[in-house]
Scaffold this active site. Structure first.
Site, PDB file in Angstrom:
ATOM      1  N   ARG A   1      20.393  32.275  58.256  1.00 44.60           N
ATOM      2  CA  ARG A   1      20.246  33.608  58.825  1.00 44.60           C
ATOM      3  C   ARG A   1      19.721  33.520  60.249  1.00 44.60           C
ATOM      4  O   ARG A   1      19.086  32.547  60.646  1.00 44.60           O
ATOM      5  CB  ARG A   1      19.321  34.485  57.988  1.00 44.60           C
TER       6      ARG A   1
ATOM      7  N   GLU B   1       9.812  39.436  64.127  1.00 47.28           N
ATOM      8  CA  GLU B   1       9.355  38.066  63.861  1.00 47.28           C
ATOM      9  C   GLU B   1       7.883  38.033  63.494  1.00 47.28           C
ATOM     10  O   GLU B   1       7.049  38.671  64.142  1.00 47.28           O
ATOM     11  CB  GLU B   1       9.598  37.203  65.096  1.00 47.28           C
TER      12      GLU B   1
ATOM     13  N   ASP C   1       6.945  39.940  58.342  1.00 47.07           N
ATOM     14  CA  ASP C   1       7.242  40.129  56.921  1.00 47.07           C
ATOM     15  C   ASP C   1       6.036  39.829  56.039  1.00 47.07           C
ATOM     16  O   ASP C   1       5.786  40.530  55.050  1.00 47.07           O
ATOM     17  CB  ASP C   1       8.458  39.302  56.486  1.00 47.07           C
TER      18      ASP C   1
ATOM     19  N   GLY D   1      15.000  26.999  62.842  1.00 46.96           N
ATOM     20  CA  GLY D   1      14.578  28.387  62.740  1.00 46.96           C
ATOM     21  C   GLY D   1      15.648  29.329  62.225  1.00 46.96           C
ATOM     22  O   GLY D   1      15.519  30.550  62.361  1.00 46.96           O
TER      23      GLY D   1
ATOM     24  N   SER E   1      16.728  29.024  58.947  1.00 49.59           N
ATOM     25  CA  SER E   1      16.519  29.106  57.503  1.00 49.59           C
ATOM     26  C   SER E   1      17.254  28.074  56.664  1.00 49.59           C
ATOM     27  O   SER E   1      17.722  28.373  55.578  1.00 49.59           O
ATOM     28  CB  SER E   1      16.896  30.513  57.018  1.00 49.59           C
ATOM     29  N   SER E   2      17.325  26.840  57.127  1.00 54.48           N
ATOM     30  CA  SER E   2      17.974  25.798  56.329  1.00 54.48           C
ATOM     31  C   SER E   2      17.186  25.504  55.046  1.00 54.48           C
ATOM     32  O   SER E   2      17.775  25.378  53.968  1.00 54.48           O
ATOM     33  CB  SER E   2      18.137  24.520  57.156  1.00 54.48           C
TER      34      SER E   2
ATOM     35  N   ASP F   1      13.588  35.315  54.670  1.00 53.58           N
ATOM     36  CA  ASP F   1      14.702  34.373  54.570  1.00 53.58           C
ATOM     37  C   ASP F   1      15.417  34.499  53.233  1.00 53.58           C
ATOM     38  O   ASP F   1      16.649  34.501  53.158  1.00 53.58           O
ATOM     39  CB  ASP F   1      14.205  32.943  54.749  1.00 53.58           C
TER      40      ASP F   1
ATOM     41  N   ASN G   1       9.266  22.020  61.460  1.00 59.64           N
ATOM     42  CA  ASN G   1       9.219  22.002  60.001  1.00 59.64           C
ATOM     43  C   ASN G   1       7.961  22.741  59.584  1.00 59.64           C
ATOM     44  O   ASN G   1       6.852  22.215  59.704  1.00 59.64           O
ATOM     45  CB  ASN G   1       9.225  20.567  59.461  1.00 59.64           C
TER      46      ASN G   1
END
Length: 485
Positions: free
Chosen positions: A52, A58, A61, A158, A160-161, A205, A249
């Site tokens: 995403r 940012e 959430d 950044g 969302s992997s 995410d 990370n």
């Protein structure tokens, strides 16, 4: 943009069949071949979960405020086989020269995650498995699985992997065990699962991973409950994602969790000074706003008045709250944050509140057909967002700032997207033609100045997944291939 206003959240993620015309078909076929080579059998089904890009909103959430992300083309794909007679989980990655194969017993996950010394790639998958195992009834059988993975979401960028990998594991494990959950519940479980790896995220995410709709961004609310509303972006608008190639990370550093601590301490301090008896339990500014019965502008003024210092020391906060150091550590700090001695509560709270106002304005502008020059106004909001993230939240990076400055020079507004401290920027262009010229400019002025070995690798892959235009894609999916393919 496609019309997605009337689409509803599915009660279950239904399995269906895809053919050669599907955009993921070439990747799925390649993954199917790898699965056959590794496990000498056919997979039972496939799972896809997108990455995403967060357009705006940012680091809000986990304070309970809405965000505005969209799913992108890049995604995690799993080929999954059910092994009813095994007590093992076997994982293989299509890029197994970079990500070695892994195998563990089901019992290792039911008790706790295998100890590997850090957030290695397969631990994200195991987090998702553990999340489903914990909601199964005590007498329900746990099945083994063989899984092959293909991912083209740039790691540590950044977009969302890691969350996509966790979410794909949740969906695959739920399917294997016949657990039928709606997409909101799957998103909630996936968000909780990622905390097993040590990250105190807020759920954006995972929510977009499941609730994304083709052709639409999503206005995602978390308070009082998870809710997604499709939002049409301006006609002709095009978003460009550019990777700074500075990897991050969240699970390997304390930076992200430090910001969560500071935001929640800021909330508690305001609640304490407003004399709420349960101030310790009020950890999200959105909840506090409800209790104060005020709007965001009022809350901003309250924060300015009650968080009067730029930073507070641990000793000062203990004195204010009348607690000792042990209580402070046990009740207010998270993994990898116990070293913290100073806390920038005012700046962090002001960013969250002002950013939430920008999200609100962004949504209103997109939905108001009477607004002229939409892209120009939305671009200004995105640029303001980056400045706040840079100066008030202090989560940018010199390479991100350089990309934003180059964007300014071109006449396009951009902002960091994702956690920050590296990763990607997202930029808003008012046409596809402008986006192509913009990407060419960044290639010339940013990427072509990188060290030769990096540049040669980027050119070999034609800069794919490093800088690209994108449009909103669909959310998580389960599918099979035709039996004759």
């Amino acid at each position: 943009m496609a019309d997605c206003t009337n689409l509803k959240t599915a009660i279950c993620v239904l399995i269906h069949e895809i053919n050669e015309e599907h955009r993921l078909f070439p990747r799925v076929k390649k993954l199917q071949q790898h699965y056959r080579q590794q496990f000498a059998r056919e997979p039972d089904f496939f799972v896809s979960v997108p990455g995403r890009v967060n357009i705006i909103g940012e680091h809000v959430d986990y304070s309970g405020y809405p965000v505005l992300p969209m799913a992108i083309d890049q995604c995690i794909i799993l080929a999954v086989g059910i092994d009813e007679n095994s007590n093992l989980i076997s994982l293989t990655n299509l890029e197994n020269h970079k990500y070695p194969n892994f195998e563990c017993k089901l019992s290792d996950i039911k008790i706790n995650l295998p100890q590997t010394g850090g957030p290695i790639w397969f631990n994200y998958y195991l987090c998702g498995v553990k999340g489903i195992f914990e909601i199964l009834s005590g007498d329900q059988r746990h099945y083994g699985m063989t899984v092959a993975l293909s991912g083209d979401i740039p790691p540590g960028s950044g977009v969302s992997s890691s969350s996509a990998l966790v979410s794909s594991a949740v969906l695959a494990t739920a399917k294997i065990h016949g657990v039928c959950l709606d997409r909101k519940r799957l998103a909630g479980i996936s968000a909780q699962c990622e905390r097993y790896i040590g990250t105190q995220g807020g759920g954006m995410d995972q929510a977009i991973a499941y609730l994304a709709k083709e052709g639409c961004a999503q206005f995602i609310e978390f308070h009082p409950e998870l809710k997604a509303t499709s939002l049409h972006l301006p006609q002709g608008a095009c978003f460009v994602v550019a990777n700074s190639l500075t990897q991050i990370n969240k699970a390997a550093t304390s930076d992200f969790n430090e910001r969560v601590v500071e935001c929640r301490l800021a909330c508690r301090l305001i609640a304490f000074r407003k004399k709420f008896n349960n101030w310790k339990m009020i950890t999200k500014l959105a909840e506090l706003q409800d209790l104060l019965k005020c709007d965001l502008t009022d809350l901003e003024n309250i924060a300015r008045n009650l968080l009067e210092k730029d930073y507070y020391t641990r000793t000062e906060l203990c004195e204010i709250f009348s607690i000792n150091n042990d209580e402070f550590e046990n009740e207010f700090l998270y993994a990898r944050t116990h070293h913290m001695q100073t806390f920038k509560l005012r700046l962090r709270a002001l960013h969250v509140i002002q950013e939430s106002l920008r999200v609100q304005q962004f949504r209103n502008i997109c939905a108001d057909d009477s607004v002229q020059s939409k892209v120009k106004i939305l671009s200004q909001l995105m640029r303001q967002s980056h400045e706040s993230l840079k100066t008030q939240f202090e989560c940018s990076h010199t390479n991100l700032d350089k990309l934003v400055e180059l964007s300014d020079q071109f006449g396009v507004s951009a902002r960091l997207t994702g956690a920050g401290w590296g990763g990607c920027i997202v930029a808003l262009c008012d046409s596809v033609e402008i986006s192509k010229k913009y990407m060419s400019t960044l290639k010339e002025k940013y990427y072509l100045e990188l060290p030769v070995p990096i540049l040669e690798e980027l050119q070999l892959n034609d800069f794919q997944n490093v800088i690209f235009a994108t449009c909103p894609r669909e959310g998580a999916d389960i599918f099979t291939l035709p039996s004759n393919i």
